[in-house]
Structure formats: structure tokens, C-alpha cells
Write a protein that holds these residues in place. Structure first.
Motif, PDB file in Angstrom:
ATOM      1  N   LEU A  33       5.145   0.542  -5.106  1.00  0.00           N
ATOM      2  CA  LEU A  33       6.038   1.398  -4.337  1.00  0.00           C
ATOM      3  C   LEU A  33       5.301   2.086  -3.193  1.00  0.00           C
ATOM      4  N   ILE A  34       4.119   2.615  -3.467  1.00  0.00           N
ATOM      5  CA  ILE A  34       3.328   3.276  -2.428  1.00  0.00           C
ATOM      6  C   ILE A  34       2.860   2.269  -1.388  1.00  0.00           C
ATOM      7  N   GLY A  35       2.425   1.099  -1.840  1.00  0.00           N
ATOM      8  CA  GLY A  35       1.962   0.073  -0.907  1.00  0.00           C
ATOM      9  C   GLY A  35       3.060  -0.383   0.035  1.00  0.00           C
ATOM     10  N   SER A  36       4.249  -0.616  -0.503  1.00  0.00           N
ATOM     11  CA  SER A  36       5.353  -1.045   0.360  1.00  0.00           C
ATOM     12  C   SER A  36       5.768   0.065   1.323  1.00  0.00           C
ATOM     13  N   THR A  37       5.693   1.311   0.882  1.00  0.00           N
ATOM     14  CA  THR A  37       6.020   2.427   1.762  1.00  0.00           C
ATOM     15  C   THR A  37       5.003   2.541   2.885  1.00  0.00           C
ATOM     16  N   VAL A  38       3.722   2.349   2.587  1.00  0.00           N
ATOM     17  CA  VAL A  38       2.680   2.401   3.615  1.00  0.00           C
ATOM     18  C   VAL A  38       2.873   1.273   4.628  1.00  0.00           C
ATOM     19  N   ILE A  39       3.165   0.069   4.144  1.00  0.00           N
ATOM     20  CA  ILE A  39       3.389  -1.065   5.054  1.00  0.00           C
ATOM     21  C   ILE A  39       4.597  -0.808   5.939  1.00  0.00           C
ATOM     22  N   TRP A  40       5.692  -0.334   5.345  1.00  0.00           N
ATOM     23  CA  TRP A  40       6.879  -0.028   6.137  1.00  0.00           C
ATOM     24  C   TRP A  40       6.569   1.055   7.167  1.00  0.00           C
ATOM     25  N   PHE A  41       5.838   2.087   6.759  1.00  0.00           N
ATOM     26  CA  PHE A  41       5.488   3.180   7.671  1.00  0.00           C
ATOM     27  C   PHE A  41       4.646   2.664   8.835  1.00  0.00           C
ATOM     28  N   LEU A  42       3.665   1.815   8.546  1.00  0.00           N
ATOM     29  CA  LEU A  42       2.816   1.282   9.614  1.00  0.00           C
ATOM     30  C   LEU A  42       3.606   0.430  10.599  1.00  0.00           C
ATOM     31  N   LEU A  43       4.506  -0.391  10.083  1.00  0.00           N
ATOM     32  CA  LEU A  43       5.222  -1.316  10.957  1.00  0.00           C
ATOM     33  C   LEU A  43       6.406  -0.681  11.676  1.00  0.00           C
ATOM     34  N   GLU A  44       7.126   0.218  11.028  1.00  0.00           N
ATOM     35  CA  GLU A  44       8.327   0.789  11.624  1.00  0.00           C
ATOM     36  C   GLU A  44       8.068   2.108  12.343  1.00  0.00           C
ATOM     37  N   VAL A  45       7.330   2.996  11.731  1.00  0.00           N
ATOM     38  CA  VAL A  45       7.166   4.332  12.299  1.00  0.00           C
ATOM     39  C   VAL A  45       6.006   4.358  13.296  1.00  0.00           C
ATOM     40  N   VAL A  46       4.847   3.868  12.880  1.00  0.00           N
ATOM     41  CA  VAL A  46       3.673   3.880  13.744  1.00  0.00           C
ATOM     42  C   VAL A  46       3.741   2.747  14.766  1.00  0.00           C
ATOM     43  N   GLU A  47       4.579   1.741  14.497  1.00  0.00           N
ATOM     44  CA  GLU A  47       4.797   0.582  15.351  1.00  0.00           C
ATOM     45  C   GLU A  47       3.536  -0.245  15.568  1.00  0.00           C
ATOM     46  N   CYS A  48       2.801  -0.464  14.491  1.00  0.00           N
ATOM     47  CA  CYS A  48       1.680  -1.398  14.547  1.00  0.00           C
ATOM     48  C   CYS A  48       2.256  -2.807  14.709  1.00  0.00           C
ATOM     49  N   TYR A  49       1.491  -3.696  15.298  1.00  0.00           N
ATOM     50  CA  TYR A  49       1.946  -5.064  15.452  1.00  0.00           C
ATOM     51  C   TYR A  49       1.717  -5.821  14.155  1.00  0.00           C
TER      52      TYR A  49
END
Length: 170
Positions: A33-49
Motif C-alpha cells: 500500500l505504501i509503495g503504490s502510494t509513493v509511486i502514484w505520488f511520484l508520477l501524478e503529483v511530483v510529475e516525474c517521468y
């Protein structure tokens, strides 16, 4: 049919994934759950490529597997790295994913957010239902009654007033 934990476990596949969804191993479920939240945060909020992020993750995994395989040789008590021949995805699973309206739902919002929401639901809804079964069943029955009342109101106020063409007998 009464919905017990065993029934939910069998409904979710009865294996390791079902154990994660039902939080039988809380450390693994929480880390997923934490890992998927971190990945979502990086890709959607921080807008990493996406591609560089995947490359960084793959490089980290290669380093970890290299250290693991070499460390297992040095320390005899360590278990060796996992075998990749154990990972299998059945054809029926792929067909179910495609037939479930994946593209329709992802057109409403970004695909990544949709995947995250689905993962979040699979990770939390089964255990929430098991813990609060009575309240959830009560809420669902009340919601079902409200939907039926709304349908009856629409039927009586709108659908019944539409003139019907009667077929003539020959």
C-alpha cells in the motif's frame, strides 16, 4: 450465502494475493500500500517521468539481486535469490482485465490514478468488509432500497406515461 473470511479468501483466488488483500500478513500488505502510494505520488503529483523512473527502479533491483546472489554465496545461512520461472499470468486473467471496461473508466481520469484506485480498493475493501460486515450490509441494503424507490418513482412518473404502440392481431 454467508460471507466469511474463508469465502472471501477463495473468491480472491485463495493464494498469496488473497492473503495480501485480507491483510493476513500485515507487513507485506502495508508495504504494498505504501509503495503504490509513493509511486502514484511520484508520477501524478511530483510529475516525474515514467521511463526514467522505471529505469531507476530496474537498476536498483539489479543491484539488489546482484548483492543478494553474491551475499548468499558468502553467507551460507542466507536464502538464494528467487527464481523467475514462478511468475505466471493466465490468459483468462488478461481477458478479464480487457473485458472489464478498463478503457472506459480510464477515460474519466488518468490511467495511473485509475490503476492506483483499483489497487487501493483491492488492498483495503476486503479487510474493511470483514471488520465492519454488519454496518456495510446495513448500508448496502438501505442503498438498494433507495435505488429501488428512485426507479419506481421514475417508472411511475415518466416511463408509464409514455404511450405504447399496441400490436394488432392479423
Amino acid at each position: 450465502m454467508a460471507c466469511t473470511e474463508e469465502y472471501l479468501h477463495e473468491f480472491l483466488g485463495g493464494g498469496y494475493v488473497a492473503d495480501i488483500c485480507l491483510w493476513r500478513n500485515q507487513n507485506i500488505s502495508l508495504s504494498m500500500l505504501i509503495g503504490s502510494t509513493v509511486i502514484w505520488f511520484l508520477l501524478e503529483v511530483v510529475e516525474c517521468y515514467f521511463i526514467p523512473l522505471v529505469c531507476y527502479v530496474l537498476i536498483l533491483m539489479m543491484i539488489m539481486l546482484f548483492l543478494w546472489s553474491n551475499g548468499a554465496g558468502i553467507f551460507n545461512s542466507m536464502k538464494g535469490p528467487p527464481g523467475f520461472d514462478e511468475i505466471k499470468l493466465s490468459e483468462s486473467t488478461c481477458e478479464q482485465l480487457l473485458a472489464s471496461g478498463f478503457s472506459v473508466m480510464s477515460s474519466c481520469f488518468s490511467s495511473l490514478t485509475f490503476i492506483y484506485i483499483v489497487f487501493l480498493c483491492f488492498g483495503t475493501l476486503p479487510i474493511v468488509y470483514m471488520r465492519y460486515k454488519g454496518a456495510v450490509n446495513y448500508f448496502l441494503s438501505k442503498s438498494n432500497e433507495e435505488i429501488e424507490n428512485c426507479f419506481q418513482m421514475v417508472k411511475s412518473n415518466i416511463l408509464d406515461k409514455i404511450p405504447r404502440v399496441k400490436e394488432k392481431s392479423i
